[in-house]
Design a protein around this motif. Structure first.
Motif, PDB file in Angstrom:
ATOM      1  N   LYS A  80       0.835  -1.204   0.000  1.00 20.78           N
ATOM      2  CA  LYS A  80       0.000   0.000   0.000  1.00 20.78           C
ATOM      3  C   LYS A  80       0.867   1.250   0.000  1.00 20.78           C
ATOM      4  O   LYS A  80       0.538   2.248  -0.656  1.00 20.78           O
ATOM      5  N   ILE A  81       1.977   1.209   0.719  1.00 12.46           N
ATOM      6  CA  ILE A  81       2.902   2.347   0.739  1.00 12.46           C
ATOM      7  C   ILE A  81       3.489   2.568  -0.655  1.00 12.46           C
ATOM      8  O   ILE A  81       3.611   3.702  -1.111  1.00 12.46           O
ATOM      9  N   ILE A  82       3.828   1.480  -1.336  1.00 15.52           N
ATOM     10  CA  ILE A  82       4.349   1.592  -2.707  1.00 15.52           C
ATOM     11  C   ILE A  82       3.306   2.260  -3.601  1.00 15.52           C
ATOM     12  O   ILE A  82       3.635   3.138  -4.407  1.00 15.52           O
ATOM     13  N   ASP A  83       2.038   1.859  -3.459  1.00 13.22           N
ATOM     14  CA  ASP A  83       0.961   2.490  -4.233  1.00 13.22           C
ATOM     15  C   ASP A  83       0.901   3.988  -3.954  1.00 13.22           C
ATOM     16  O   ASP A  83       0.778   4.798  -4.881  1.00 13.22           O
ATOM     17  N   GLN A  84       0.988   4.366  -2.692  1.00 10.92           N
ATOM     18  CA  GLN A  84       0.929   5.786  -2.322  1.00 10.92           C
ATOM     19  C   GLN A  84       2.124   6.546  -2.881  1.00 10.92           C
ATOM     20  O   GLN A  84       1.977   7.679  -3.348  1.00 10.92           O
ATOM     21  N   LEU A  85       3.301   5.938  -2.850  1.00  9.77           N
ATOM     22  CA  LEU A  85       4.487   6.586  -3.403  1.00  9.77           C
ATOM     23  C   LEU A  85       4.343   6.801  -4.907  1.00  9.77           C
ATOM     24  O   LEU A  85       4.759   7.834  -5.433  1.00  9.77           O
ATOM     25  N   GLU A  86       3.747   5.835  -5.595  1.00  8.52           N
ATOM     26  CA  GLU A  86       3.533   5.978  -7.034  1.00  8.52           C
ATOM     27  C   GLU A  86       2.558   7.115  -7.332  1.00  8.52           C
ATOM     28  O   GLU A  86       2.755   7.884  -8.280  1.00  8.52           O
ATOM     29  N   VAL A  87       1.508   7.263  -6.518  1.00  6.17           N
ATOM     30  CA  VAL A  87       0.559   8.365  -6.690  1.00  6.17           C
ATOM     31  C   VAL A  87       1.263   9.700  -6.450  1.00  6.17           C
ATOM     32  O   VAL A  87       1.105  10.649  -7.227  1.00  6.17           O
ATOM     33  N   LEU A  88       2.047   9.771  -5.393  1.00  6.60           N
ATOM     34  CA  LEU A  88       2.779  11.009  -5.100  1.00  6.60           C
ATOM     35  C   LEU A  88       3.760  11.357  -6.207  1.00  6.60           C
ATOM     36  O   LEU A  88       3.892  12.521  -6.585  1.00  6.60           O
ATOM     37  N   GLU A  89       4.435  10.350  -6.728  1.00  8.47           N
ATOM     38  CA  GLU A  89       5.379  10.589  -7.814  1.00  8.47           C
ATOM     39  C   GLU A  89       4.660  11.120  -9.047  1.00  8.47           C
ATOM     40  O   GLU A  89       5.123  12.053  -9.705  1.00  8.47           O
ATOM     41  N   HIS A  90       3.502  10.550  -9.351  1.00  7.55           N
ATOM     42  CA  HIS A  90       2.707  11.003 -10.496  1.00  7.55           C
ATOM     43  C   HIS A  90       2.283  12.463 -10.294  1.00  7.55           C
ATOM     44  O   HIS A  90       2.397  13.280 -11.212  1.00  7.55           O
ATOM     45  N   ARG A  91       1.804  12.797  -9.103  1.00  5.29           N
ATOM     46  CA  ARG A  91       1.407  14.175  -8.796  1.00  5.29           C
ATOM     47  C   ARG A  91       2.588  15.129  -8.899  1.00  5.29           C
ATOM     48  O   ARG A  91       2.453  16.243  -9.386  1.00  5.29           O
ATOM     49  N   TYR A  92       3.733  14.678  -8.420  1.00  5.27           N
ATOM     50  CA  TYR A  92       4.940  15.504  -8.470  1.00  5.27           C
ATOM     51  C   TYR A  92       5.287  15.845  -9.910  1.00  5.27           C
ATOM     52  O   TYR A  92       5.546  17.003 -10.243  1.00  5.27           O
ATOM     53  N   TYR A  93       5.303  14.845 -10.793  1.00  3.78           N
ATOM     54  CA  TYR A  93       5.649  15.095 -12.184  1.00  3.78           C
ATOM     55  C   TYR A  93       4.596  15.936 -12.894  1.00  3.78           C
ATOM     56  O   TYR A  93       4.923  16.755 -13.747  1.00  3.78           O
ATOM     57  N   GLU A  94       3.334  15.752 -12.552  1.00  2.00           N
ATOM     58  CA  GLU A  94       2.280  16.597 -13.118  1.00  2.00           C
ATOM     59  C   GLU A  94       2.494  18.059 -12.712  1.00  2.00           C
ATOM     60  O   GLU A  94       2.395  18.957 -13.536  1.00  2.00           O
ATOM     61  N   ALA A  95       2.762  18.273 -11.435  1.00  6.77           N
ATOM     62  CA  ALA A  95       2.971  19.636 -10.941  1.00  6.77           C
ATOM     63  C   ALA A  95       4.233  20.254 -11.519  1.00  6.77           C
ATOM     64  O   ALA A  95       4.273  21.436 -11.859  1.00  6.77           O
ATOM     65  N   LYS A  96       5.259  19.455 -11.648  1.00  7.04           N
ATOM     66  CA  LYS A  96       6.544  19.936 -12.168  1.00  7.04           C
ATOM     67  C   LYS A  96       6.441  20.331 -13.628  1.00  7.04           C
ATOM     68  O   LYS A  96       7.065  21.297 -14.058  1.00  7.04           O
ATOM     69  N   ASN A  97       5.637  19.609 -14.387  1.00  4.21           N
ATOM     70  CA  ASN A  97       5.513  19.868 -15.818  1.00  4.21           C
ATOM     71  C   ASN A  97       4.367  20.805 -16.181  1.00  4.21           C
ATOM     72  O   ASN A  97       4.143  21.078 -17.346  1.00  4.21           O
TER      73      ASN A  97
END
Length: 100
Positions: A80-97
Motif C-alpha cells: 500500500k505504501i508503494i501504491d501511495q508513493l507511485e501516486v505522489l510521484e505522479h502528482r509531483y511530475y504533473e505539478a513539475k511539468n
C-alpha cells in the motif's frame, strides 16, 4: 531501512506481483520480474529477512524442492505504501511539468 529496500531494483515489482497472485514459486516470480535470477533471489531473501514475504518449501523428492513466497500482513502494508508513493510521484511530475 524500509525505503532503501523497496527502492532496490526489482523489490517493488516482486511485492506487486505477489500482491496480485497471492503466492508464487520462484520461477513464477521470475516470469513477472525481468532480471537476473541471482538478483531476484537476493532481493527475495532481503524481503524475507525484513518480514515482508514469507517462504514455504515444498519437497518433491530429496533433491527437488520449490520455494513459494507470499506477502505477510506487513508486506501487504508495504504494498500500500508503494501504491501511495507511485501516486505522489505522479502528482509531483504533473505539478513539475505544469506551466505557470
Amino acid at each position: 531501512m524500509l525505503l532503501k529496500l523497496i527502492a532496490k531494483t526489482h523489490a517493488s515489482e516482486i511485492i506487486k506481483s505477489l500482491e496480485k497472485n497471492d503466492e508464487l514459486h520462484f520461477g513464477g516470480i521470475c516470469k513477472y520480474v525481468e532480471g537476473h535470477k541471482n538478483s531476484i533471489n537476493r532481493i527475495l531473501q532481503e524481503l524475507y529477512d525484513e518480514g515482508i514475504v514469507e517462504k514455504r518449501e515444498e519437497n518433491y523428492s530429496p533433491k527437488i524442492s520449490k520455494s513459494y513466497y507470499k506477502l505477510t500482513d506487513f508486506g501487504k502494508e508495504v504494498s500500500k505504501i508503494i501504491d501511495q508513493l507511485e501516486v505522489l510521484e505522479h502528482r509531483y511530475y504533473e505539478a513539475k511539468n505544469k506551466p505557470l
